[in-house]
Design a protein around this motif. Structure first.
Motif, PDB file in Angstrom:
ATOM      1  N   LEU A  46      86.179  51.178  12.348  1.00  0.00           N
ATOM      2  CA  LEU A  46      87.021  51.741  13.398  1.00  0.00           C
ATOM      3  C   LEU A  46      86.689  51.077  14.736  1.00  0.00           C
ATOM      4  CD1 LEU A  46      87.540  53.848  11.191  1.00  0.00           C
ATOM      5  CD2 LEU A  46      87.433  55.612  12.956  1.00  0.00           C
ATOM      6  N   SER A  92      89.837  56.764  17.966  1.00  0.00           N
ATOM      7  CA  SER A  92      88.944  56.827  16.814  1.00  0.00           C
ATOM      8  C   SER A  92      87.918  57.950  16.938  1.00  0.00           C
ATOM      9  CB  SER A  92      88.233  55.486  16.624  1.00  0.00           C
ATOM     10  OG  SER A  92      87.498  55.127  17.785  1.00  0.00           O
ATOM     11  N   THR A 111      81.737  53.616  12.084  1.00  0.00           N
ATOM     12  CA  THR A 111      82.074  53.995  13.454  1.00  0.00           C
ATOM     13  C   THR A 111      80.922  53.625  14.385  1.00  0.00           C
ATOM     14  OG1 THR A 111      81.115  56.226  13.324  1.00  0.00           O
ATOM     15  CG2 THR A 111      83.397  55.951  12.574  1.00  0.00           C
TER      16      THR A 111
END
Length: 207
Positions: A46, A92, A111
């Motif tokens: 992400l 995100s 992430t």
């Protein structure tokens, strides 16, 4: 002019020319994926959330990290443009791992945050980067790997680090750490998930 002084001047000139020649050459190459190979896991990176003052630094770091992971070859990584397209205008940070997995068709989500991305003033301008990263199983939200990295550029009379070079060095280190984890921890290639698989995503499931 004394011979000793002349020798020192010639040495300095030679070192300067060598350092200058090396300063512009730094990077990595990614080979095309070999047909028939079976990557260990499928994941999507992400866009990293930036809490630094540098706008766009999160996207820069996540994009470079994606390339480094692709180069190592221990995971099937979704192309960044497909991640951005499927997330559309969603932030995100505001999407749960399970929702991200469903939107992207990825059983694992990487992430992260960029905590610092700047040049600090001093004797010269010194690049500084701070990054945190987590690999999450989308279906359960469990963090299976995490890392924190900070890096400060260095330099000498002839050469100073740039922010872009430091980003590459830091992302290469992060990717190497994750790659080592994947080599020593056999995660399911497809974690149990309700996430749909999208045609043409490069993330199709293994049979």
């Amino acid at each position: 002019m004394h011979r000793g002084h002349l020798a020192w001047i010639l040495l300095i000139i030679a070192l300067g020319a060598f350092a200058g020649g090396c300063a512009s050459r730094y990077g990595t190459d990614q080979a095309a994926e070999t047909p028939g190979t079976s990557p260990k896991i499928q994941l999507a990176v992400l866009p990293f959330h930036s809490v630094s003052e540098a706008r766009g630094s999160g996207m820069i770091v996540s994009d470079v990290l994606t390339n480094q992971l692709y180069a190592l070859g221990n995971s099937a990584v979704m192309p960044p443009e497909q991640v951005v397209a499927r997330l559309a205008d969603r932030e995100s940070e505001a999407i749960s791992p399970r929702e991200a997995g469903a939107l992207l068709g990825a059983p694992y989500i990487l992430t992260g945050r960029v905590t610092e991305y700047t040049y600090k003033a001093g004797v010269g301008e010194t690049p500084v980067i701070g990054v945190t990263a987590r690999l999450i199983e989308a279906s359960s939200g469990a963090v299976v790997w995490s890392a924190t990295r900070t890096a400060t550029g260095g330099g000498n009379w002839f050469q100073e680090d740039s922010l872009s070079r430091l980003t590459l060095v830091l992302c290469k280190d992060l990717a190497g750490s994750l790659n080592s984890f994947l080599e020593n921890h056999l995660l399911p290639a497809r974690a149990a998930s309700a996430a749909p698989q999208y045609p043409g995503s490069g993330m199709s499931g293994q049979r």
